[in-house]
Design an enzyme around this catalytic site. Structure first.
Site, PDB file in Angstrom:
ATOM      1  N   SER A 246       0.834  -1.214   0.000  1.00 31.32           N
ATOM      2  CA  SER A 246       0.000   0.000   0.000  1.00 31.32           C
ATOM      3  C   SER A 246       0.864   1.258   0.000  1.00 31.32           C
ATOM      4  O   SER A 246       0.601   2.212  -0.739  1.00 31.32           O
ATOM      5  CB  SER A 246      -0.889   0.031   1.250  1.00 31.32           C
ATOM      6  OG  SER A 246      -1.831  -0.990   1.200  1.00 31.32           O
TER       7      SER A 246
ATOM      8  N   ASP B 170      -7.656  -7.631   4.394  1.00 30.11           N
ATOM      9  CA  ASP B 170      -6.693  -8.429   3.606  1.00 30.11           C
ATOM     10  C   ASP B 170      -6.223  -9.674   4.363  1.00 30.11           C
ATOM     11  O   ASP B 170      -5.646 -10.587   3.763  1.00 30.11           O
ATOM     12  CB  ASP B 170      -5.479  -7.575   3.225  1.00 30.11           C
ATOM     13  CG  ASP B 170      -5.832  -6.526   2.180  1.00 30.11           C
ATOM     14  OD1 ASP B 170      -6.871  -6.667   1.501  1.00 30.11           O
ATOM     15  OD2 ASP B 170      -5.075  -5.545   2.047  1.00 30.11           O
TER      16      ASP B 170
HETATM   17  C1  S3P Z   1      -5.663  -1.007  -0.163  1.00 29.12           C
HETATM   18  C2  S3P Z   1      -6.937  -0.932   0.332  1.00 29.12           C
HETATM   19  C3  S3P Z   1      -7.796  -2.111   0.471  1.00 29.12           C
HETATM   20  C4  S3P Z   1      -7.002  -3.388   0.426  1.00 29.12           C
HETATM   21  C5  S3P Z   1      -6.019  -3.427  -0.703  1.00 29.12           C
HETATM   22  C6  S3P Z   1      -5.040  -2.267  -0.582  1.00 29.12           C
HETATM   23  C7  S3P Z   1      -4.891   0.240  -0.263  1.00 29.12           C
HETATM   24  O1  S3P Z   1      -8.719  -2.121  -0.599  1.00 29.12           O
HETATM   25  O2  S3P Z   1      -7.861  -4.506   0.343  1.00 29.12           O
HETATM   26  O3  S3P Z   1      -5.294  -4.642  -0.683  1.00 29.12           O
HETATM   27  O4  S3P Z   1      -3.663   0.188  -0.454  1.00 29.12           O
HETATM   28  O5  S3P Z   1      -5.485   1.318  -0.151  1.00 29.12           O
HETATM   29  P1  S3P Z   1     -10.083  -1.250  -0.543  1.00 29.12           P
HETATM   30  O6  S3P Z   1      -9.716   0.182  -0.600  1.00 29.12           O
HETATM   31  O7  S3P Z   1     -10.832  -1.666  -1.776  1.00 29.12           O
HETATM   32  O8  S3P Z   1     -10.765  -1.650   0.716  1.00 29.12           O
END
Ligand code: S3P
Length: 428
Positions: free
Chosen positions: A22, A313
């Site tokens: 992220s 996740d």
């Molecule tokens: C993420 C947000 C999450 C997560 C993804 C990474 C991010 O998704 O599931 O693996 O880096 O902002 P969502 O924003 O769809 O919840």
């Protein structure tokens, strides 16, 4: 590629892991629109974050480096160039959703697409707020990639997130960087805040108060040196492995412990996990530290409401762990799991059942009773990195050799996963 996993007698050692996925995405995108050089250390080795670097390069930004060290030569808010061809986000929902916020404000047209899995993932969640800001975006069947984005001037908006999603929040904030005036995002359920932290690091003027995020448009963003902490969501697989296999004791160095991500540790400790964090540090506004874990008998637990969003996740590997707890694990309010890289409620329950583990699928979650035995089985990742890794962990506890088909999917976030697992696993 398929991997054969033998049962483990212990998980031991001290490891470090690749950079947080992220955070890496956000640093690369912001570095591209900042002025001057940004040096990023411990950048994620995952294919997803390399999709982001590929897009950034295609937008005319020089990216030097290899491995985990990159220097991005940012060209400022008005410095991106029209790509010569379509942008490829690969398997990465973060790349397409977050970058679209930047593309929507450019004085050129762009097209961004992805692989088969990404092409089935919903994009209205970003198209709606971007349209309110004045963006013109066309999608296949009005909701799926590829996206055709005709960039142009944007107006600031006040937007309340209908689903807790850090990707959508980031998309709107990134678009807000280009809009004159104040963009506000309201977050009824808190999601990971790496964007807010990174924006400040680059010099943006951002205020966060009780779920109300206010960003001043057209800031001067300045490139800076950044170090990405290791990915807690990748660490989760090894924490689970050590908790599950008797006699295990593991330490994982330099893991990101941002409080909007670390609910995992609180949840595990709440179930009885022996986890220690000897010390914490803060780098570029992000907390990190070493995590020590040893095999523990876990009670089991329930995940619902805001906790589901905070653990989203990690739910596949927590479901695996649930089968070995005393009371099992229940997950609710998790319909978002159905629109991840696979329908993770379905793929988790399918693989658990293949291992002879009883599991019930709910419309918005699942129930895994405790005190169950793991039987060796032939399993599939279904092309989903977190499913591949979660079931590699399950296989460590099985009564014989298991096979994971399409094991290469792990590379999306963690190409070194299989080698790291082999290095810490003692076998029979
Ligand atoms: C993420 C947000 C999450 C997560 C993804 C990474 C991010 O998704 O599931 O693996 O880096 O902002 P969502 O924003 O769809 O919840």
């Amino acid at each position: 590629m398929q991997k054969t996993i033998s049962p483990a007698t212990a998980i031991t050692g001290s490891i470090s892991l690749p950079g947080d996925k992220s955070i890496s995405h956000r640093y690369a995108m912001l570095a591209a629109i900042a002025e001057g050089e940004t040096r990023i250390s411990n950048y994620s080795s995952g294919a997803d974050c390399h999709s982001t670097l590929g897009c950034v390069r295609a937008l005319g930004i020089e990216v030097e480096g290899s491995g985990a060290e990159f220097v991005i030569h940012g060209r400022g808010l008005d410095g991106l160039q029209q790509p010569a061809a379509g942008l490829d986000a690969g398997n990465s929902g973060s790349t397409i959703r977050m970058l679209s916020g930047i593309l929507a404000a450019q004085p050129f047209r762009s097209r961004i697409s992805g692989d088969e899995s990404l092409s089935r993932r919903p994009m209205q969640r970003i198209m709606k707020p971007l349209a309110q800001m004045g963006a013109q975006i066309q999608a296949r069947e009005d909701r799926f990639p590829p996206l055709e984005i005709t960039g142009g001037p944007l107006q600031p908006i006040e937007y309340e997130l209908p689903v807790p999603s850090a990707q959508v929040k980031t998309c709107v904030l990134f678009a807000g960087l280009f809009a004159e005036g104040e963009t506000v995002v309201l977050e009824p359920v808190r999601s990971r805040d790496h964007t807010e932290i990174a924006l400040r690091e680059f010099g943006a003027d951002l205020n966060v108060h009780r779920g109300r995020i206010t960003l001043q448009g057209r800031p001067k963003l300045t490139g800076c040196p950044l170090v990405v902490p290791s990915d807690l969501s990748s660490a989760a697989f090894f924490l689970a492995a050590a908790l599950l296999v008797p006699g295990s004791r593991l330490s994982i160095r330099g893991v990101g412990l941002n409080p909007t991500r670390s609910a995992l540790l609180d949840f595990l400790v709440g179930m009885g996990a022996k986890i220690r964090i000897p010390e914490l540090q803060s780098v570029n506004g992000e907390l990190s530290g070493e995590i020590e874990v040893e095999c523990s008998q876990l009670r089991g637990g329930a995940i619902s409401g805001p906790l589901t969003a905070a653990l989203i996740d990690e739910i596949p590997v927590l479901a695996v762990l649930g089968a070995a707890t005393e009371e099992g694990i229940t997950v609710k309010d998790a319909s978002e799991l159905r629109i991840k890289e696979t329908d993770r409620i379905q793929t988790v329950v399918r693989n658990l059942r293949l291992m002879g583990i009883q599991a019930e699928e709910l419309p918005d979650g699942l129930v895994v009773p405790g005190r169950q035995k793991f039987h060796a089985a032939s399993l599939d990742s279904f092309g989903d990195h977190r499913i591949a890794m979660a079931f590699a962990v399950a296989a460590l506890r099985a009564d014989g050799e298991s096979v994971i088909r399409h094991a290469e999917a792990a590379s999306v976030s963690f190409p070194e996963f299989w080698d790291t697992l082999a290095a810490i696993q003692s076998g029979t």
